[in-house]
Design a protein around this motif. Structure first.
Motif, short mmCIF file in Angstrom:
data_model
loop_
_atom_site.label_atom_id
_atom_site.label_comp_id
_atom_site.label_asym_id
_atom_site.label_seq_id
_atom_site.Cartn_x
_atom_site.Cartn_y
_atom_site.Cartn_z
N SER A 193 3.38 -0.45 3.86
CA SER A 193 2.62 1.01 3.45
C SER A 193 4.54 0.93 3.05
N GLY A 239 -1.47 -3.54 2.38
CA GLY A 239 -2.65 -3.90 1.56
C GLY A 239 -2.71 -5.29 1.54
N VAL A 289 -1.14 -0.49 -3.66
CA VAL A 289 -2.82 -0.11 -3.61
C VAL A 289 -2.97 1.00 -3.10
N GLY A 322 0.77 -1.27 0.07
CA GLY A 322 0.24 -0.34 0.32
C GLY A 322 1.34 0.88 -0.10
#
Length: 643
Positions: A439, A333, A459, A328
């Motif tokens: 992330s 994600g 994502v 992400g």
């Protein structure tokens, strides 16, 4: 691949998108423009205008006799004479105002193809405007009359001087002739000279008579100035129109500037136009932190994950290392990684999901809170990974590798070369390895893990995520040689909304073995409406490969009331449904019937929020007694372990 924001020319749809996103700024500027216009109408001093139309005529006989008066009457020159010093001074004396102030109030125009001057005067009152226009027109005509009369007087004076001069010469000629003999040549010449001078005097006297009889006609006022009935300024229509126009221009300008500086990703078009990252799929349902569930393939988002799977398989078709990283940009994600792995596994491939976001909630949501071996135990000993893999029930070809018992140790080992060795070991038995990474904005762990992957999927949370963050994520991954396949556009729900988290939590329906008594043989059973609804929401329970499920550390003993309910007695005012199959229920061979279990009974969630899960034996499919698993703590109430 991406080096900056795309600078394409704006299309018509882009302007509509600009107005749609920046409508508040445009509306505020429009309201401000209208407000300023209204304030100007209310506060601006009132001005009144009155106009006098003056017909300009020739001031001498020669001009009047000319067939084309415009040759001698230049209306542009006459318009300048209206504001000349003499005219303005005379009108200022009449109106008792300073000449400099009067010049600014006078306006002159010449209608096309006419010999008329429109003299307009602006006053603070209607009467002042009317009086001023009349005074300026009269002053102009008086000044023009005086100028013409002065010219006639000068001409008359010049003629008189010539007459006097010729008369003097004539008297001298007559005197000379009187002293000469009659019939002499000298007398004849003197008489001829006298006659010539006499004719000149007669001509000059005739011209003087015409000049003296000339009537000066400078012009006339053909339209008297009228008394204004309404102020000419401010004009409400003009002021409002100008306010609306200026407000729109200012609003669109500010909106365009803000739109250029705003790089927030709100739609798939924004992602591609501003970052050139392809859109892999767009999720329709909101994701929730800590709630990870594997969706059915026929749902809308399930089809989206299938499209993502097709892109991944196509991108890795020629690769010998089929490893894809899911990270992400602002959030983890995990949901995308889990559903991508499930979609790959449903296609018949052996897939391993590595939950490398050790501080995330994916492993907890999929595997439960029961401690088990994972990355912390196998990263430095890749050969022991088979015992740490947990097969996801319902999707036999999907295995999951969680963080392990010590997530801090797992986080530290992920920074070494151990992940590559582990992935190589997993590829010995798996066709695809899906790695869930943290992330890219939180740490560089995603970049570290990207070194062992062949493709990466981002994502992207629509709304707060900016193009700068997406470009930074692409730069991190591509700097280690991992290309970005595309982005998954997702929306996240509010973490503070308990209803959303509750709806996203897995729901388990207890499945009972077939009835073996003789009374149920050959009798069909049909689940009621409640059971059908619960069965549709059933989520498979993960079971380790070849392992028999073991009860958790905390096992609730059945309460007396629950036991009474299980045997058909009433507890808490609720009547326990009968477990005997009815004759009108269809019962397929080898099918375990579903039954509705009242609250508090064995195999159902107790009142404290825990979830009872039946465990299926991996060898013979037998159901062990239900155990109680503590409900997953939602994000916000239990933060990740410190790094």
């Amino acid at each position: 691949m991406q080096t900056g924001t795309a600078a394409n020319g704006m299309r018509l749809g882009d302007y509509w998108e600009l107005l749609r996103r920046q409508w508040l700024i445009v509306l505020v500027c429009l309201a401000l423009g209208i407000g300023l216009a209204v304030a100007y109408i209310q506060l601006a001093p009132r001005e009144y205008r009155s106009t006098a139309s003056v017909l300009v005529t020739a001031t001498d006989g020669s001009a009047a006799a000319n067939t084309d008066p415009r040759v001698v009457i230049n209306l542009d020159t006459e318009a300048q004479l209206v504001t000349s010093t003499n005219t303005v001074t005379a009108a200022a004396e009449t109106l008792a105002i300073p000449p400099d102030d009067l010049v600014d109030r006078v306006g002159v125009s010449v209608p096309p193809n006419t010999e008329i001057l429109d003299i307009t005067f602006t006053g603070t009152t209607a009467a002042e405007a009317q009086k001023g226009a009349k005074a300026v027109a009269d002053a102009y005509l008086a000044q023009r009359r005086a100028t013409a009369q002065a010219a006639l007087d000068a001409e008359n004076k010049a003629l008189q001087e010539r007459i006097d001069s010729v008369n003097t010469e004539l008297a001298a000629a007559l005197k000379t002739a009187a002293g000469q003999a009659e019939g002499s040549p000298e007398r004849a010449r003197s008489d001829a000279t006298a006659e010539t001078l006499s004719n000149q005097v007669a001509t000059l006297i005739s011209q003087q008579t015409r000049v003296r009889s000339e009537t000066v006609t400078p012009g006339e006022i053909v339209t008297q100035p009228a008394l204004p009935t309404a102020p000419s300024s401010p004009n409400p229509l003009v002021a409002l129109g100008a306010g609306v126009l200026l407000g729109l221009v200012a609003g669109v300008g500010l909106g365009a500037r803000r739109h250029r500086r705003d790089d927030v990703i709100r739609s798939p078009e924004d992602l591609f136009q501003r970052t050139r990252v392809p859109v892999a799929t767009v999720l329709s349902d909101r994701l929730h932190d800590g709630a990870v569930s594997v969706l059915q393939p026929l749902t809308a988002d399930g089809r989206g994950y299938a499209r993502l799977r097709n892109l991944v398989t196509t991108g890795l078709e020629e690769s010998s290392r089929r490893v894809v990283l899911v990270a992400g940009v602002r959030r983890g994600g995990g949901p995308v990684a889990a559903n991508l792995a499930a979609s790959l596994a449903r296609s018949g491939e052996e897939v391993v999901l590595v939950c490398a976001d050790v501080f995330g909630h994916t492993a907890t949501a999929l595997l439960g809170d029961r401690p088990s071996d994972g990355l912390a135990e196998v990263l430095d000993q890749p050969n022991s990974v088979d015992g740490a893999l947990t097969r996801f029930e319902g999707i036999p070809s999907l295995r999951i590798l969680g963080p392990g018992r010590d997530i801090d140790r797992a986080d530290a080992l992920l920074q070494t070369r151990s992940p590559r060795k582990l992935v190589d070991r997993l590829l010995d038995s798996a066709s695809y390895v899906v790695i869930e990474a943290p992330s890219t904005t939180d740490s560089a762990d995603a970049q570290t893990l990207a070194n062992v992957a062949e493709l990466a999927v981002l994502v992207i949370e629509s709304g707060p995520t900016t193009a700068r963050e997406v470009l930074d994520a692409c730069a991190q991954l591509e700097s280690v040689g991992t290309p970005v396949l595309g982005g998954v556009i997702a929306r996240y729900g509010r973490d503070s909304d308990p209803e959303q988290r509750r709806s996203a939590a897995p729901v388990v329906v207890e499945e009972l073995p077939e009835e073996t008594d003789a009374s149920s043989a050959g009798t069909d059973t049909e689940p009621d409406e409640t059971d059908a609804t619960a069965a549709a929401d059933t989520v498979a329970t993960p079971v380790a490969d070849g392992a028999t499920p073991v009860a958790d550390e905390t096992t609730d003993e059945p309460e007396p009331e629950a036991e009474a309910e299980a045997h058909g007695t009433e507890a808490h005012g609720t009547e326990a449904p009968s477990t005997a199959p009815s004759s009108d229920r269809p019962q397929g061979p080898g099918t375990a019937p579903l039954r509705s279990v009242p609250p508090g009974a064995p195999g159902t969630p107790p009142a404290n929020g825990a979830i009872r899960l039946p465990h299926v034996n991996g060898t013979n499919g037998a159901i062990t007694p239900p155990v109680t698993r503590t409900q997953i703590i939602p994000p916000g109430s239990r933060g990740p372990a410190p790094r």
